[in-house]
Design a protein around this motif. Structure first.
Motif, PDB file in Angstrom:
ATOM      1  N   LYS A 105     -11.548   1.947  -0.377  1.00  0.00           N
ATOM      2  CA  LYS A 105     -10.686   2.924   0.302  1.00  0.00           C
ATOM      3  C   LYS A 105     -10.669   4.256  -0.438  1.00  0.00           C
ATOM      4  O   LYS A 105     -10.704   5.322   0.197  1.00  0.00           O
ATOM      5  CB  LYS A 105      -9.256   2.375   0.425  1.00  0.00           C
ATOM      6  CG  LYS A 105      -9.119   1.205   1.371  1.00  0.00           C
ATOM      7  CD  LYS A 105      -7.683   0.955   1.773  1.00  0.00           C
ATOM      8  CE  LYS A 105      -6.797   0.684   0.602  1.00  0.00           C
ATOM      9  NZ  LYS A 105      -5.404   0.338   0.996  1.00  0.00           N
ATOM     10  N   ILE A 135      -4.121  10.939   5.654  1.00  0.00           N
ATOM     11  CA  ILE A 135      -4.144   9.665   4.931  1.00  0.00           C
ATOM     12  C   ILE A 135      -3.792   9.838   3.455  1.00  0.00           C
ATOM     13  O   ILE A 135      -3.887   8.894   2.679  1.00  0.00           O
ATOM     14  CB  ILE A 135      -5.525   9.001   5.049  1.00  0.00           C
ATOM     15  CG1 ILE A 135      -6.608   9.868   4.396  1.00  0.00           C
ATOM     16  CG2 ILE A 135      -5.872   8.710   6.500  1.00  0.00           C
ATOM     17  CD1 ILE A 135      -7.984   9.224   4.386  1.00  0.00           C
ATOM     18  N   SER A 159      -1.067  10.001   1.929  1.00  0.00           N
ATOM     19  CA  SER A 159       0.049   9.206   1.399  1.00  0.00           C
ATOM     20  C   SER A 159      -0.445   7.917   0.749  1.00  0.00           C
ATOM     21  O   SER A 159       0.256   7.320  -0.076  1.00  0.00           O
ATOM     22  CB  SER A 159       1.036   8.875   2.518  1.00  0.00           C
ATOM     23  OG  SER A 159       0.394   8.137   3.549  1.00  0.00           O
ATOM     24  N   PHE A 160      -1.647   7.469   1.108  1.00  0.00           N
ATOM     25  CA  PHE A 160      -2.215   6.258   0.517  1.00  0.00           C
ATOM     26  C   PHE A 160      -3.012   6.553  -0.742  1.00  0.00           C
ATOM     27  O   PHE A 160      -3.474   5.630  -1.410  1.00  0.00           O
ATOM     28  CB  PHE A 160      -3.122   5.559   1.545  1.00  0.00           C
ATOM     29  CG  PHE A 160      -2.402   5.124   2.786  1.00  0.00           C
ATOM     30  CD1 PHE A 160      -1.654   3.956   2.805  1.00  0.00           C
ATOM     31  CD2 PHE A 160      -2.448   5.890   3.939  1.00  0.00           C
ATOM     32  CE1 PHE A 160      -0.982   3.552   3.943  1.00  0.00           C
ATOM     33  CE2 PHE A 160      -1.785   5.501   5.084  1.00  0.00           C
ATOM     34  CZ  PHE A 160      -1.049   4.328   5.089  1.00  0.00           C
ATOM     35  N   THR A 197       0.393   1.142 -10.454  1.00  0.00           N
ATOM     36  CA  THR A 197      -0.907   1.426  -9.835  1.00  0.00           C
ATOM     37  C   THR A 197      -1.896   0.314 -10.109  1.00  0.00           C
ATOM     38  O   THR A 197      -2.634  -0.113  -9.208  1.00  0.00           O
ATOM     39  CB  THR A 197      -1.464   2.762 -10.362  1.00  0.00           C
ATOM     40  OG1 THR A 197      -0.537   3.817 -10.078  1.00  0.00           O
ATOM     41  CG2 THR A 197      -2.794   3.089  -9.719  1.00  0.00           C
ATOM     42  N   ARG A 255      -1.169  -2.597  -7.990  1.00  0.00           N
ATOM     43  CA  ARG A 255      -1.660  -2.356  -6.629  1.00  0.00           C
ATOM     44  C   ARG A 255      -3.150  -2.671  -6.526  1.00  0.00           C
ATOM     45  O   ARG A 255      -3.606  -3.276  -5.545  1.00  0.00           O
ATOM     46  CB  ARG A 255      -1.397  -0.907  -6.230  1.00  0.00           C
ATOM     47  CG  ARG A 255      -1.983  -0.510  -4.893  1.00  0.00           C
ATOM     48  CD  ARG A 255      -1.750   0.960  -4.603  1.00  0.00           C
ATOM     49  NE  ARG A 255      -2.530   1.420  -3.459  1.00  0.00           N
ATOM     50  CZ  ARG A 255      -2.582   2.695  -3.046  1.00  0.00           C
ATOM     51  NH1 ARG A 255      -1.887   3.619  -3.686  1.00  0.00           N
ATOM     52  NH2 ARG A 255      -3.316   3.018  -1.997  1.00  0.00           N
ATOM     53  N   GLU A 311      -4.797  -5.551  -4.083  1.00  0.00           N
ATOM     54  CA  GLU A 311      -5.776  -5.234  -3.049  1.00  0.00           C
ATOM     55  C   GLU A 311      -7.140  -5.864  -3.343  1.00  0.00           C
ATOM     56  O   GLU A 311      -7.881  -6.199  -2.409  1.00  0.00           O
ATOM     57  CB  GLU A 311      -5.903  -3.720  -2.892  1.00  0.00           C
ATOM     58  CG  GLU A 311      -4.641  -3.055  -2.360  1.00  0.00           C
ATOM     59  CD  GLU A 311      -4.866  -1.608  -1.959  1.00  0.00           C
ATOM     60  OE1 GLU A 311      -6.031  -1.224  -1.748  1.00  0.00           O
ATOM     61  OE2 GLU A 311      -3.869  -0.863  -1.861  1.00  0.00           O
TER      62      GLU A 311
END
Length: 510
Positions: A72, A241, A243-244, A264, A267, A271
Motif C-alpha cells: 500500500k 488517500i 489519511s492512510f 506504527t 500496524r 497488516e
C-alpha cells in the motif's frame, strides 16, 4: 552461550597460562569484543529480540518483512512519483504549444522550464528541514495541497508572465516529492530496499507515459489548459488517500516519541500478519540524537567527499535526463524537414523557431515510445545493481549514455534511427537516476537522510535549470555542440562515481 568464565582446562594447558594469568583473559576479551563487533553488523531478519531485550526500528522492519503494508505504501509513494514525472514531461509538450499560442522565443521556452526547476531547487532544502522537523507525512501533505492548487490555477494563465509565475510556485511544491522516497525506504526491509526503490521508478515511467497519452488525446481538441488541469489527477488521488499514509517510525524515535513509533510498527505487524518483536524499542542510530535537518552536517570530514561527489552526480544526472526529455521534442520537429539546424556553434539561432509547429499524432507516438524506454531501463538496473553494486552501475550507465548521444549525432533526421537511439538513451539515464536514489539514502545516517536526499535533489534541480539553455537554445544553432556538452558531463559523472565510498552507513558493501 558463553557465560564469561573459562571452562576447566588440562594441567598442561593451565601451566601454560599460570605464569601470565591475565594473558588468557585478555585474549578472550579481545576475541569476545571482535565477536560483538561483527554481531553489530548483522541485520535481524527472523529473530525479533536482541540479547538485551531491546530492538530497533531497523530490526523490527526487517523482522516484519515485506507485506501488505509496504504494498500500500508503494501505491501512496507511486502517486507522488507519477505527479513529479507528469509535471516534468509536460514541460517538453507545452514548449511548442506556447510558442504557437503566444509566439515565445526559444529563450522564453528555456526560461519557462528553468522557472519550474528553480522553484524545485530553492525549496528542496526547505522541504528537507520541514520533513525532519515536523515529519515526512506533514511535509508531503502540505506539498500536495500547494501543488494541486497552483497546478490547477496555472491552467487559467492568461499570458506568458502568469504561467511563468504559477509554474514556478508549482515547482516549489514539487521540491518536496523526493521526501516520499525517504519515507518509503524507511519502511522497507534491508534486503528488499534497493529493488523496491528502483521499482518505484515504474510509477515515474507510468506518469510520463500517461502524460504523453493525455496530451495525445487532449491537445488537438481541448488545448493546453485542460492538459494542465487534468495533469493534477495523481496528486488529487494522493490527497484523498493521505489519511492512510503512515508517519515515519524512525522520525518518531528520533523525535523522542517511541510510543508513536511502536504504534506504527504494530500496524505493520498487523497488516503483514507477522508477530511483533518483543522487548523495548530503542534508537538505532546515534546520529538521530543530534540536531536534525542541518545541511552543514553533510560536510563533516566523514561525509564531505561523499556529499560533494553525490552533488556532482545528481547535477549531471538531472542535466542529462531532462536534456534528453527536452531535446526529444526538438529532434522530432527537426525530423519533419521544416527547418535545418546549423552545425556551427558560433552561428546565430536558427529562424526555425519563427515557424509554429504543433506535434502531430505520429510525433506523440514516437514520444511515447521513447518515454516507454524507462520501463526496460528500470528492470535492467534492478538486474545489475545487486550484482555489480551501486557505484559501478551508475558509472557504466553514464558511460553508455554518453556513447548513445555520440551515435545520435551522425543521423538525427531519420525517424526510426532517431527514435531507437533516444529509446536507449532515455532508458539508460532513467536507470542512473534510480540507482542514485537507491544509493543516497543508504550512504547517510538516519538523522541526515532527509536533508541528504533533499540537498542532492536541490543539486539535481540546479542541473535541470541549466539544461534548457543547452537542449532548447544551443540545440537550435549546433547539434554537435549540444551532443558534446551532454557527453562530456556524462563522462565526468562516470568518473565521479568511481570515487564514491564502497560501504553504506548500515548495509555493507555496494
Amino acid at each position: 552461550m558463553f557465560q564469561g568464565k573459562p571452562t576447566r582446562r588440562s594441567s598442561s594447558s593451565y601451566s601454560e597460562h599460570h605464569e601470565e594469568p591475565n594473558t588468557f583473559l585478555d585474549t578472550l576479551q579481545d576475541e569476545f569484543a571482535s565477536f560483538g563487533s561483527s554481531c553489530q553488523n548483522l541485520e535481524m531478519n527472523t529473530v525479533a529480540v536482541v540479547p538485551d531485550d531491546t530492538f530497533t526500528v531497523t530490526q523490527a522492519v526487517n523482522a516484519l518483512g515485506f507485506g501488505k503494508f509496504q504494498a500500500k505504501l508503494s501505491l501512496f509513494t507511486g502517486l507522488c512519483w507519477m505527479t513529479d514525472s507528469m509535471e516534468m514531461t509536460i514541460l517538453s509538450i507545452l514548449a511548442p504549444a506556447l510558442h504557437c499560442e503566444w509566439n515565445i522565443s526559444c529563450y522564453q521556452q528555456a526560461l519557462f522550464t528553468t522557472m519550474v526547476f528553480m522553484g524545485m531547487m530553492l525549496s528542496s532544502t526547505f522541504w528537507a528541514y520541514v520533513s525532519d522537523k515536523y515529519g515526512r507525512k506533514k511535509a508531503l501533505l502540505l506539498c500536495a495541497y500547494l501543488l494541486l492548487y497552483y497546478g490547477a490555477l496555472s491552467s487559467l494563465s492568461p499570458n506568458y508572465m502568469w504561467i511563468l509565475i504559477l509554474r514556478g510556485i508549482a515547482g516549489f511544491a514539487i521540491g518536496c516529492i523526493p521526501q516520499s522516497v525517504t519515507l518509503y525506504s524507511e519502511f522497507l526491509p534491508t534486503m528488499q530496499r534497493a529493488k523496491c526503490v528502483v521499482l518505484l521508478d515504474c510509477f515515474w515511467a507510468l506518469g510520463a507515459c500517461f502524460e504523453v497519452v493525455l496530451a495525445l488525446l487532449i491537445m488537438p481538441t481541448m488545448g493546453r489548459q485542460w492538459l494542465l488541469f487534468l495533469s493534477t489527477a495523481p496528486i488529487l488521488a494522493f490527497t484523498f488517500i493521505s489519511s492512510f499514509l503512515p508517519e515515519s517510525a524512525r522520525y518518531h524515535v528520533a523525535s523522542g516519541e517511541p510510543e508513536k513509533a511502536l504504534e506504527t510498527l504494530q500496524r505493520i505487524a498487523s497488516e503483514n500478519n507477522k508477530p511483533m518483536p518483543t522487548g523495548r524499542l530503542v534508537v538505532d542510530d546515534a546520529a538521530v540524537q543530534e540536531k536534525q535537518g542541518r545541511a552543514l552536517d553533510l560536510l563533516i570530514p566523514q561525509l564531505r567527499r561523499t556529499s560533494v561527489l553525490l552533488w556532482v552526480i545528481w547535477t549531471a544526472c538531472a542535466f542529462c535526463y531532462y536534456g534528453v526529455v527536452l531535446m526529444t521534442t526538438g529532434l522530432i520537429i527537426k525530423s519533419h524537414g521544416q527547418c535545418q539546424i546549423n552545425d556551427d556553434p558560433n552561428a546565430t539561432i536558427s529562424n526555425c523557431m519563427a515557424d509554429c509547429t504543433n506535434l502531430n499524432t505520429q510525433d506523440y507516438m514516437d514520444l511515447l515510445w521513447t518515454t516507454f524506454a524507462e520501463f526496460p531501463g528500470i528492470f535492467v538496473t534492478i538486474f545489475i545493481i545487486e550484482r555489480f553494486g551501486r557505484k559501478i552501475t551508475m558509472a557504466v550507465q553514464f558511460t553508455m549514455f554518453s556513447i548513445c548521444l555520440a551515435i545520435l549525432y551522425f543521423c538525427s533526421e531519420n525517424r526510426i534511427y532517431l527514435t531507437t537511439t533516444l529509446f536507449f538513451a532515455r532508458g539508460i539515464i532513467a536507470g542512473v537516476f534510480q540507482a542514485a536514489y537507491v544509493y543516497t539514502p543508504e550512504v547517510y545516517p538516519a538523522g541526515l537522510r532527509s536533508v541528504g536526499v533533499g540537498t542532492c535533489s536541490g543539486m539535481a534541480r540546479f542541473g535541470a535549470m541549466l539544461t534548457p539553455y543547452i537542449a532548447q537554445v544551443l540545440f537550435q544553432s549546433s547539434l554537435s555542440s549540444t551532443v558534446a556538452v551532454y557527453s562530456s558531463v556524462s563522462l565526468a559523472a562516470a568518473i565521479a562515481c568511481s570515487f564514491l565510498p564502497t560501504k553504506s552507513h548500515t548495509d555493507g558493501d555496494y
